[in-house]
Design a protein around this motif. Structure first.
Motif, PDB file in Angstrom:
ATOM      1  N   ARG A 117       1.964   9.382  -5.880  1.00  0.00           N
ATOM      2  CA  ARG A 117       2.466  10.756  -5.711  1.00  0.00           C
ATOM      3  C   ARG A 117       3.536  11.077  -6.752  1.00  0.00           C
ATOM      4  O   ARG A 117       3.558  12.186  -7.308  1.00  0.00           O
ATOM      5  CB  ARG A 117       3.029  10.922  -4.289  1.00  0.00           C
ATOM      6  CG  ARG A 117       1.969  10.890  -3.198  1.00  0.00           C
ATOM      7  CD  ARG A 117       2.526  11.465  -1.893  1.00  0.00           C
ATOM      8  NE  ARG A 117       3.655  10.688  -1.416  1.00  0.00           N
ATOM      9  CZ  ARG A 117       3.559   9.697  -0.551  1.00  0.00           C
ATOM     10  NH1 ARG A 117       2.367   9.338  -0.071  1.00  0.00           N
ATOM     11  NH2 ARG A 117       4.645   9.041  -0.137  1.00  0.00           N
ATOM     12  N   LYS A 118       4.416  10.127  -6.999  1.00  0.00           N
ATOM     13  CA  LYS A 118       5.453  10.339  -8.010  1.00  0.00           C
ATOM     14  C   LYS A 118       4.836  10.577  -9.384  1.00  0.00           C
ATOM     15  O   LYS A 118       5.251  11.476 -10.125  1.00  0.00           O
ATOM     16  CB  LYS A 118       6.377   9.127  -8.052  1.00  0.00           C
ATOM     17  CG  LYS A 118       7.438   9.204  -9.125  1.00  0.00           C
ATOM     18  CD  LYS A 118       8.276   7.930  -9.160  1.00  0.00           C
ATOM     19  CE  LYS A 118       9.284   7.970 -10.309  1.00  0.00           C
ATOM     20  NZ  LYS A 118      10.062   6.709 -10.387  1.00  0.00           N
ATOM     21  N   ARG A 119       3.821   9.802  -9.698  1.00  0.00           N
ATOM     22  CA  ARG A 119       3.165   9.963 -10.995  1.00  0.00           C
ATOM     23  C   ARG A 119       2.465  11.309 -11.093  1.00  0.00           C
ATOM     24  O   ARG A 119       2.475  11.946 -12.161  1.00  0.00           O
ATOM     25  CB  ARG A 119       2.153   8.830 -11.192  1.00  0.00           C
ATOM     26  CG  ARG A 119       1.468   8.828 -12.549  1.00  0.00           C
ATOM     27  CD  ARG A 119       2.465   8.732 -13.658  1.00  0.00           C
ATOM     28  NE  ARG A 119       1.802   8.718 -14.971  1.00  0.00           N
ATOM     29  CZ  ARG A 119       2.428   8.914 -16.127  1.00  0.00           C
ATOM     30  NH1 ARG A 119       3.753   9.126 -16.135  1.00  0.00           N
ATOM     31  NH2 ARG A 119       1.760   8.879 -17.260  1.00  0.00           N
ATOM     32  N   ALA A 167       0.830  -1.201   0.000  1.00  0.00           N
ATOM     33  CA  ALA A 167       0.000   0.000   0.000  1.00  0.00           C
ATOM     34  C   ALA A 167       0.868   1.257   0.000  1.00  0.00           C
ATOM     35  O   ALA A 167       0.588   2.227  -0.710  1.00  0.00           O
ATOM     36  CB  ALA A 167      -0.942  -0.010   1.200  1.00  0.00           C
ATOM     37  N   GLN A 168       1.937   1.252   0.801  1.00  0.00           N
ATOM     38  CA  GLN A 168       2.836   2.406   0.842  1.00  0.00           C
ATOM     39  C   GLN A 168       3.537   2.603  -0.497  1.00  0.00           C
ATOM     40  O   GLN A 168       3.678   3.735  -0.968  1.00  0.00           O
ATOM     41  CB  GLN A 168       3.864   2.217   1.963  1.00  0.00           C
ATOM     42  CG  GLN A 168       3.269   2.263   3.364  1.00  0.00           C
ATOM     43  CD  GLN A 168       4.301   1.987   4.437  1.00  0.00           C
ATOM     44  OE1 GLN A 168       5.460   1.705   4.146  1.00  0.00           O
ATOM     45  NE2 GLN A 168       3.884   2.056   5.695  1.00  0.00           N
ATOM     46  N   VAL A 169       3.963   1.515  -1.097  1.00  0.00           N
ATOM     47  CA  VAL A 169       4.623   1.616  -2.402  1.00  0.00           C
ATOM     48  C   VAL A 169       3.661   2.173  -3.445  1.00  0.00           C
ATOM     49  O   VAL A 169       4.012   3.035  -4.253  1.00  0.00           O
ATOM     50  CB  VAL A 169       5.161   0.236  -2.832  1.00  0.00           C
ATOM     51  CG1 VAL A 169       5.623   0.258  -4.285  1.00  0.00           C
ATOM     52  CG2 VAL A 169       6.307  -0.186  -1.927  1.00  0.00           C
ATOM     53  N   THR A 170       2.412   1.686  -3.411  1.00  0.00           N
ATOM     54  CA  THR A 170       1.418   2.169  -4.364  1.00  0.00           C
ATOM     55  C   THR A 170       1.144   3.646  -4.167  1.00  0.00           C
ATOM     56  O   THR A 170       1.031   4.421  -5.134  1.00  0.00           O
ATOM     57  CB  THR A 170       0.117   1.366  -4.210  1.00  0.00           C
ATOM     58  OG1 THR A 170       0.396  -0.026  -4.415  1.00  0.00           O
ATOM     59  CG2 THR A 170      -0.920   1.817  -5.226  1.00  0.00           C
TER      60      THR A 170
END
Length: 297
Positions: free
Chosen positions: A204-206, A196-199
């Motif tokens: 946010r990066k996207r 979930a954190q990675v997603t």
């Protein structure tokens, strides 16, 4: 010849005939064997293997041969068994297995093994423990089909001398103790939180990448618009310069006069305009413009 002698002779001949008939029927009864489609019969002569009778009508030598074993060739299922095993990463698991087999060569089965079901069950238990010990717990749970294939092949090699074919081997369940289950549940929850954190971070990066792309696109379009405007102004300047070069000073004065006339007209038509400011040289500008227009006409 007395009656008694005739009766005795007749009865004696009939008894011999009857005994002969009974003997023939008994030979037929003992010599003909009808084997069902689902069975094979093992024939012995004086305690030694003589033949294996297949389905249909078969003939044996009466009084010498006998059917010692009637073996079913139907597929059989061993009772479900549970055995403990330890994985490569030292986790205790309980494996529920089920094995299906059938007898292909009864002469091997009856003369080489006493209790075939118990022998197969023991063999399966040992092979399962050996194969589980080569794998980690995650591999046992994720590669169950490969594990079943390996167990089936190993069991087939072990029971080949008994005239048996293993048709199917199944792992019904892999059971863990409660402590291992709790640890796996915690690991699963931690993995879900990490994903979930990675997603969220990727989202946010996207978003930042899309915002930067939008700003870059807007800057490119603004620069393109400015370039087009500059090109238009340069083109207009070039046209004026060409007109001046072709017509001299009169063309420039003509353009200035037209601009003054347009400015005066806009001031006159403005909303709420009460006062009109007329330059001192307005009359000259009108005159020059009319003269030029007349001259062009």
């Amino acid at each position: 010849m007395p009656i008694e002698s005739l009766i005795a002779e007749f009865l004696g001949g009939n008894i011999v005939f009857l005994l002969l008939a009974v003997f023939i029927l008994l030979c037929i009864f003992l010599g003909v064997r009808i084997v069902p489609q689902s069975e094979k019969h093992v024939v012995e002569r004086f305690g030694r293997l003589r033949a294996v009778l297949g389905p249909g009508i078969n003939f044996i030598v009466p009084f010498l041969d006998r059917v010692a074993h009637k073996i079913s060739i139907l597929e059989r299922q061993l009772p479900n068994a549970t055995q403990d095993a330890i994985t490569k990463d030292n986790v205790l698991v309980q494996i529920d297995t089920s094995v299906f087999y059938r007898i292909l060569e009864p002469e091997k089965t009856v003369y080489r093994i006493r209790d075939v079901d118990a022998a197969i069950a023991t063999t399966v238990a040992g092979i399962v423990r050996a194969e589980i010990g080569k794998m980690d717990l995650d591999e046992v749970q994720s590669n169950r089909s490969a594990l079943i294939t390996q167990i089936k092949a190993s069991v087939e090699d072990a029971v080949d001398a008994w005239g048996i074919e293993v048709t199917r081997a199944e792992i019904l369940d892999v059971n863990l103790d409660q402590a291992t289950r709790d640890a796996m549940l915690q690991q699963l929850n931690a993995e879900r939180a990490r994903r979930a954190q990675v997603t969220e971070a990727e989202g946010r990066k996207r978003a930042v990448e899309l915002a930067a792309d939008a700003e870059l696109y807007a800057a490119q379009k603004t620069a393109e618009a400015r370039r087009i405007q500059a090109d238009a102004e340069a083109y207009a300047t070039g046209v004026v310069a060409a007109a001046i070069a072709d017509n001299g000073l009169e063309a420039a004065q003509y353009q200035v006069a037209l601009k003054q006339v347009e400015a005066l007209g806009q001031m006159a038509t403005g909303n709420g305009s009460q006062t009109i400011i007329v330059p001192a040289d307005a009359a000259d500008a009108f005159g020059k413009a009319f003269q030029m227009l007349k001259g062009r006409g």
